[in-house]
Design an enzyme around this catalytic site. Structure first.
Site, mmCIF file in Angstrom:
data_model
loop_
_atom_site.group_PDB
_atom_site.id
_atom_site.type_symbol
_atom_site.label_atom_id
_atom_site.label_comp_id
_atom_site.label_asym_id
_atom_site.label_seq_id
_atom_site.Cartn_x
_atom_site.Cartn_y
_atom_site.Cartn_z
ATOM 1 N N GLY A 59 -35.924 -43.754 20.045
ATOM 2 C CA GLY A 59 -36.268 -43.254 18.717
ATOM 3 C C GLY A 59 -35.023 -43.187 17.868
ATOM 4 N N CYS A 86 -33.316 -44.806 26.262
ATOM 5 C CA CYS A 86 -32.454 -44.494 25.118
ATOM 6 C C CYS A 86 -32.641 -43.040 24.669
ATOM 7 C CB CYS A 86 -32.716 -45.504 24.012
ATOM 8 S SG CYS A 86 -31.395 -45.578 22.822
ATOM 9 N N TYR A 87 -33.254 -42.799 23.499
ATOM 10 C CA TYR A 87 -33.447 -41.405 23.087
ATOM 11 C C TYR A 87 -34.195 -40.617 24.163
ATOM 12 C CZ TYR A 87 -35.032 -37.240 20.641
ATOM 13 O OH TYR A 87 -35.280 -35.929 20.312
ATOM 14 N N HIS A 175 -32.404 -51.066 26.404
ATOM 15 C CA HIS A 175 -33.838 -51.282 26.122
ATOM 16 C C HIS A 175 -34.414 -52.380 27.016
ATOM 17 C CE1 HIS A 175 -34.331 -48.644 22.651
ATOM 18 N NE2 HIS A 175 -33.044 -48.887 22.441
ATOM 19 N N GLU A 177 -37.383 -53.159 27.339
ATOM 20 C CA GLU A 177 -38.625 -53.704 26.777
ATOM 21 C C GLU A 177 -38.404 -54.920 25.889
ATOM 22 O OE1 GLU A 177 -37.090 -50.960 26.032
ATOM 23 O OE2 GLU A 177 -37.491 -50.168 24.031
ATOM 24 N N ASP A 233 -60.961 -61.770 16.873
ATOM 25 C CA ASP A 233 -61.353 -60.393 17.219
ATOM 26 C C ASP A 233 -62.866 -60.185 17.133
ATOM 27 O OD1 ASP A 233 -58.639 -60.250 17.197
ATOM 28 O OD2 ASP A 233 -58.490 -59.035 15.380
ATOM 29 N N LYS A 374 -53.412 -57.989 20.753
ATOM 30 C CA LYS A 374 -53.945 -59.299 20.355
ATOM 31 C C LYS A 374 -53.909 -60.329 21.488
ATOM 32 C CE LYS A 374 -55.299 -61.818 16.775
ATOM 33 N NZ LYS A 374 -56.210 -61.362 15.715
#
Ligand code: XMP
Length: 518
Positions: A59, A86-87, A175, A177, A233, A374
């Site tokens: 964050g 991280c945060y 990170h 991710e 969708d 998605k």
């Protein structure tokens, strides 16, 4: 007994990082179900959710900020594995009485770390090699809480990762991710499989099976109405429902006259022809174009299209009668965004869904895709046997070509844009770029420029071409389409589309520009 794919869950607490959704994507890719909730979710709700582990996101805040986001300390008493990123790691350190050093400089970008401890988080990593990771932090840990040991170090911080093996609490300063951390997925898999004890059971085949089962139960003997747009969708939503309730599903496809060439026929062929659905094509193009006559303001155009759509849809639904449910293809990112409005990052993106419909029509909503990203929806589409061209279709705005015809929308101007767009798409497909880029389309500008054709001076329309690369439409960059392909597109449009004597290529990124021109 059906394998319950929602049984093993991971909770992601959002502290406002721009990467929070990426964390969820990585967890899902490892075939474990997860949900993102704001950092201030109550302990009670966490208990009800019953996760097998919790990931605390990064964050933008410093733990020393006056309004620093703080999760309920009770998460440390749940006896669940935790991973702070991280945060999230700084929060863990701060609460458990370690010490976070206030930043002098920010460390941002690629860095290398050396793993010191291979059990747990870094299982299967190579001690002897440096690992490339992505850093983006100010504050850092200078004293770990009691019970923790350092698992990795970088040049800038002796604690690039830490862990308390007894309590199963871990933290990483980098990170894992983001794609810039090449072995990041391995870190998540270790956390999920070795530390939380999850199984990889979240697959789109099992999702489809379970959802069809759930829809059968929920809908019972009632009827459902689904608005089809031709996009992935709503198509996947319709097919899931069709599998669940068969002819008790009615699909309405509104042709607003603002579609690309051949689109409504294609949709009809697929759903009426191949799937034999109760499919209703409403050709309302004259009504839409009538209402748009003389209108040039983009917001006004959107409002008119929205209102007209609701009227047409409602009329048709009334005519069909007897439905209790309205199906919508809402996706997970829409749901998370509304949750994190309460959180600190508050990224607000409001456009896009056909809001308003359920209120007006007093129908209950069914949204079978509201847990999916998605790429997961596309995967479900493939599992259900939808054609690849539809599953891989580029996004197309609800108001259709109206946002790509600047100035007044007339049948003549629509014809020009549809012709130019068809050529562009053909060339982009031919060059094998269609699925590689985020979007590729033509825009008709509200100016005319001078040209020369044969011996004649011409004064005609300009077509702009927009091709962009993006991951989520929040940011985008213009695609470096090879010159030869641009040349072919330009030649073909100018030679074949009557009323166009100039083609230009849009070289703006988002931000500060947007993808659509409006
Ligand atoms: P912008 O132009 O805001 O577009 O950069 C971001 C993405 O959203 C799509 N878009 C829409 N999609 N209804 C939709 O369903 C809309 O009104 C709408 N406006 C923009 C756009 O094509 C791009 O992918």
């Amino acid at each position: 007994m059906m394998n319950n794919i929602y049984k093993e869950k991971i909770l992601i607490l959002d502290f406002g990082s721009q990467y929070t959704q990426l964390i969820a994507r990585r967890v899902r890719e490892a075939q474990v179900y997860c949900e993102i909730h704001p950092f201030h979710i109550s302990l009670q709700k966490i208990r009800e959710f019953a996760p097998k582990g919790i990931i605390l996101s990064g964050g933008p805040a410093s733990i020393y900020d006056k309004d620093a986001p703080l999760a309920d300390k009770g998460i440390f008493d749940l006896d669940l594995p935790l991973l702070g990123i991280c945060y999230g790691m700084q929060y863990i350190t701060h609460i458990l009485d370690g010490h976070v050093a206030k930043a002098v400089d920010r460390e941002y970008g690629s860095a290398t770390i050396r793993i010191q401890k291979k059990q747990g988080l870094f299982h299967g990593f190579d001690f002897t090699k440096e690992e490339i990771v992505w850093m983006s932090h100010g504050d850092r840990i200078d004293q770990m809480p009691g019970g923790f040991i350092s698992l990795a170090r970088s040049r800038n911080s002796p604690v690039a990762a830490m862990g308390d093996y007894n309590r199963q609490i871990f933290g990483v300063q980098f990170h894992p991710e983001v794609a810039h951390t090449p072995n990041g997925t391995k870190v998540f898999k270790n956390f999920l499989f070795h530390i939380c004890g999850c199984q990889p059971s979240w697959t789109m085949a099992s999702f489809a099976r379970q959802t069809i089962q759930d829809l059968k139960q929920k809908i019972g003997d009632d009827h459902v109405i689904c608005g089809l747009s031709g996009g992935v969708d709503s198509s996947v939503t319709a097919v899931l429902l069709h599998e669940a309730v068969g002819e008790r599903l009615s699909c309405i496809f509104v042709d607003n006259g603002l579609l690309r060439r051949g689109e409504s026929q294609e949709v009809a062929e697929l759903f009426q022809g191949r799937y034999s659905m109760d499919f209703h094509l409403v050709d309302a193009s004259e009504r839409f174009l009538g209402n748009l006559k003389g209108v040039t303001d983009p917001e006004e155009k959107r409002k008119i299209i929205g209102r007209t759509f609701i009227s047409v849809f409602e009329e048709k639904a009334k005519e069909l009668g007897k439905a209790r449910y309205l199906a919508q293809g809402t996706l997970y990112p829409d749901v998370i965004e509304s949750v994190s409005l309460k959180g600190p990052s508050a990224t607000i993106k409001s456009h896009h869904n056909v809001g308003g419909l359920p209120d007006v029509m007093k129908l209950d909503l069914v949204e079978p895709l509201r847990e999916l990203f998605k790429d997961e929806v596309r995967q479900v589409g493939i599992e259900l046997g939808l054609p690849k061209e539809l599953v891989m279709r580029q996004p197309f705005p609800g108001p259709g070509l109206a946002v790509r015809i600047l100035g007044e929308i007339t049948p003549e101007r629509l014809e020009i844009l549809q012709s130019a767009d068809a050529i562009l798409l053909e060339e982009i497909r031919q060059a094998d770029l269609y699925e590689k880029v985020w979007q590729s389309f033509a825009i008709l500008l509200p100016v005319r420029t001078v040209g020369v054709m044969g011996d004649e001076r011409t004064y005609e329309n300009v077509i702009a071409i927009r091709v962009v690369d993006s991951l989520d439409a929040m940011t985008a960059d213009w695609t470096r389409v090879p010159y030869e392909i641009l040349a072919r597109i330009s030649n073909r449009i100018i030679n074949h589309v009557r009323g166009v004597n100039r083609v230009v290529y849009d070289i703006s990124s988002k931000p500060p520009s947007t993808i659509e021109w409006e």
